[in-house]
Scaffold this motif. Structure first.
Motif, short mmCIF file in Angstrom:
data_model
loop_
_atom_site.label_atom_id
_atom_site.label_comp_id
_atom_site.label_asym_id
_atom_site.label_seq_id
_atom_site.Cartn_x
_atom_site.Cartn_y
_atom_site.Cartn_z
N GLN A 27 9.26 -9.63 -6.89
CA GLN A 27 9.40 -8.59 -5.86
C GLN A 27 8.82 -7.26 -6.33
O GLN A 27 9.05 -6.84 -7.47
N ASP A 30 9.22 -0.66 -3.26
CA ASP A 30 8.60 0.34 -2.39
C ASP A 30 8.88 1.77 -2.83
O ASP A 30 8.18 2.70 -2.44
N THR A 94 6.18 -10.33 -3.93
CA THR A 94 6.85 -10.72 -2.69
C THR A 94 7.54 -9.50 -2.09
O THR A 94 7.72 -8.47 -2.74
N TYR A 95 7.91 -9.64 -0.84
CA TYR A 95 8.45 -8.54 -0.04
C TYR A 95 9.71 -7.97 -0.69
O TYR A 95 10.57 -8.70 -1.19
N HIS A 96 9.81 -6.64 -0.64
CA HIS A 96 10.82 -5.92 -1.39
C HIS A 96 12.18 -5.82 -0.72
O HIS A 96 13.18 -5.54 -1.39
N ASP A 152 4.43 -16.19 0.99
CA ASP A 152 3.64 -14.95 1.10
C ASP A 152 3.73 -14.23 -0.24
O ASP A 152 4.64 -13.45 -0.46
N ASP A 153 2.85 -14.48 -1.21
CA ASP A 153 1.60 -15.18 -1.04
C ASP A 153 1.42 -16.23 -2.14
O ASP A 153 0.33 -16.49 -2.58
N GLU A 186 0.80 -5.78 -3.29
CA GLU A 186 0.24 -5.83 -1.93
C GLU A 186 1.30 -5.50 -0.89
O GLU A 186 1.02 -4.82 0.10
N GLU A 187 2.52 -5.96 -1.12
CA GLU A 187 3.58 -5.79 -0.12
C GLU A 187 3.99 -4.33 0.06
O GLU A 187 4.59 -3.98 1.08
N ASP A 209 -3.99 -15.42 2.58
CA ASP A 209 -2.73 -14.72 2.82
C ASP A 209 -2.34 -14.80 4.29
O ASP A 209 -1.57 -13.98 4.78
N THR A 368 -3.69 -6.61 4.84
CA THR A 368 -3.88 -7.39 3.63
C THR A 368 -4.66 -6.53 2.64
O THR A 368 -5.23 -5.50 2.99
N HIS A 391 8.76 -12.73 5.01
CA HIS A 391 9.66 -11.60 4.75
C HIS A 391 11.10 -11.89 5.16
O HIS A 391 11.92 -10.98 5.15
#
Length: 421
Positions: A27, A30, A94-96, A152-153, A186-187, A209, A368, A391
């Motif tokens: 993760q 942000d 990965t998404y935070h 993802d991803d 990336e996220e 992606d 992306t 997500h």
């Protein structure tokens, strides 16, 4: 026309890779100011460097920023026309905002259709996930309802490594020189912040992606982040009448005044939106962050103008409050750059068609790494990777769609060689 198909052992290898990768917590954060935003992304990066070297990429390496790069030489006969260097890229993080540690994937072989009970009270309902109907008979990988999955991803990463393994086993297949890249962060919108396009050495690239079988995406949002800093005035609440100005209440008023038809939960297709996604602070000072998204710069500016008006109106409701707005550019719609050299898109669409799949050219309601890379001089459309419900704790992926992504990439390499003749 040859249809390339992974055999059962190759599909199992693809699945095994994916399961190894999702077990690593990557993760991003942000709120971090360092790069990468979390050191744990490098844990997967180190694993990938070793796997790339085992597949013959002797120069595979991770740099100080956490980027993994590798080179695959061309194997074209002497005298063959020069084929542009093509890159394949996926992201490590990965998404935070959804739990991402301790992923416990569930494997459903020969999916019979219908709802899937994940656990923790979560049910993947077929009615709310119409793509499930396209995957009857497939091997699905889901979550246990407590974390995201990481398709993802990490699906894209597994597909790229499986492509390289296939090329190593099928050395009679002719291809040009390849570049491989795995990016952190990336996220959180920072995946290309330290990416060395010149050093990467590709003339064209593709991110793996995307989502649904057959998707090729050459268009993203234009994206900014809006930061509202709200200053109030705190005093003892017992003596606050006519004196206290509560910054949190001002933030609440801003969200109340946002047009209800301009939010992500009320928009679709090519409609722009404003998305409040983070609120921190106290009575004295609060910070509200919003995503601003639109497919054209004109629409983006219009959304930001709406936000400015909302900020002024909210400020006016609370005498003594101050609301300051800062706009930070994130990325722009990559279609403008890809249209300058459209063969990178055309070849991808042709590869999907050659593999017997109906191509779906689609605009991404998101972004992306390819969006920024395209503006950095590396045209980079996005190819499907097979994952769904990104997500969320209901994220899932079809192994058959992952295999199809690998097969399309084989076709794509063939198209680049053929078009160079």
């Amino acid at each position: 026309m040859t249809l390339w198909k992974l055999d059962p052992s190759e599909k199992q290898d693809l699945l095994d890779r994916f399961l190894r990768y999702v077990a690593v917590d990557t993760q991003s954060d942000d709120n971090a100011t360092c790069f990468p935003s979390t050191e744990k992304q490098k844990d997967l990066a180190r694993i990938l460097v070793e796997e790339l070297r085992a597949l013959g990429c002797a120069d595979a390496a991770m740099d100080e920023w956490g980027y993994v790069t590798a080179r695959v030489p061309a194997n074209l006969p002497a005298g063959h026309a020069r084929v542009p260097v093509v890159g394949f890229i996926a992201h490590l993080d990965t998404y935070h905002a959804t739990p991402g540690a301790g992923v416990k994937p569930r494997i459903i072989r020969d999916y019979p259709g219908g709802d899937i009970v994940l656990g923790a009270g979560e049910v993947l309902r077929a009615g709310a996930n119409p793509t499930l109907a396209q995957c009857v008979g497939h091997t699905l990988v889901t979550t246990d309802g407590t974390t995201l999955l990481g398709a993802d991803d990490k699906a894209g990463i597994a597909e790229i490594l499986t492509l390289l393994a296939w090329l190593r086993r099928n050395q009679e297949f002719r291809h040009g020189e390849l570049r491989i890249g795995f990016t952190p962060d990336e996220e959180v919108g920072r995946g290309t912040e330290h990416f060395d396009v010149a050093g990467f050495g590709a003339q064209y690239a593709y991110t793996l992606d995307g989502s649904v079988l057959g998707e090729v995406e050459d268009e993203t949002f234009c994206a900014d982040t809006a930061i509202l800093t709200i200053t109030g005035h705190d005093v003892h609440p017992g003596y606050a009448k006519g004196v206290m100005v509560n910054a949190l209440r001002v933030a609440g008023k801003v969200m109340e005044l946002l047009p209800p038809d301009a939010l992500p939960e009320t928009t679709e297709d090519r409609q722009p939106y404003l998305h409040p996604f983070a609120l921190t602070g106290d009575v004295t000072r609060a910070e509200l962050k919003l995503l601003v998204r639109a497919f054209t710069e004109e629409e983006l500016t219009a959304r930001e103008d709406v936000l400015r008006r909302v900020a002024r109106d909210a400020e006016g409701c609370f005498p003594g409050a101050a609301v300051d707005l800062e706009i930070r550019e994130s990325y722009r719609n990559m279609i403008y750059k890809i249209a300058e050299d459209p063969k990178v898109l055309d070849y991808a669409l042709e590869a999907v068609t050659r593999q017997g799949i109906t191509p779906i050219r689609r605009a991404i309601r998101g972004g992306t790494d390819g969006a920024r890379l395209s503006y950095m001089g590396l045209p980079t459309p996005n190819i499907f990777a097979g994952g769904q419900s990104f997500h969320s704790v209901q994220e899932w992926v079809s192994l058959e769609w992952m295999a199809a992504a690998v097969e399309v990439c084989v076709q794509l390499l063939g198209v680049w060689v053929e078009k160079a003749d």
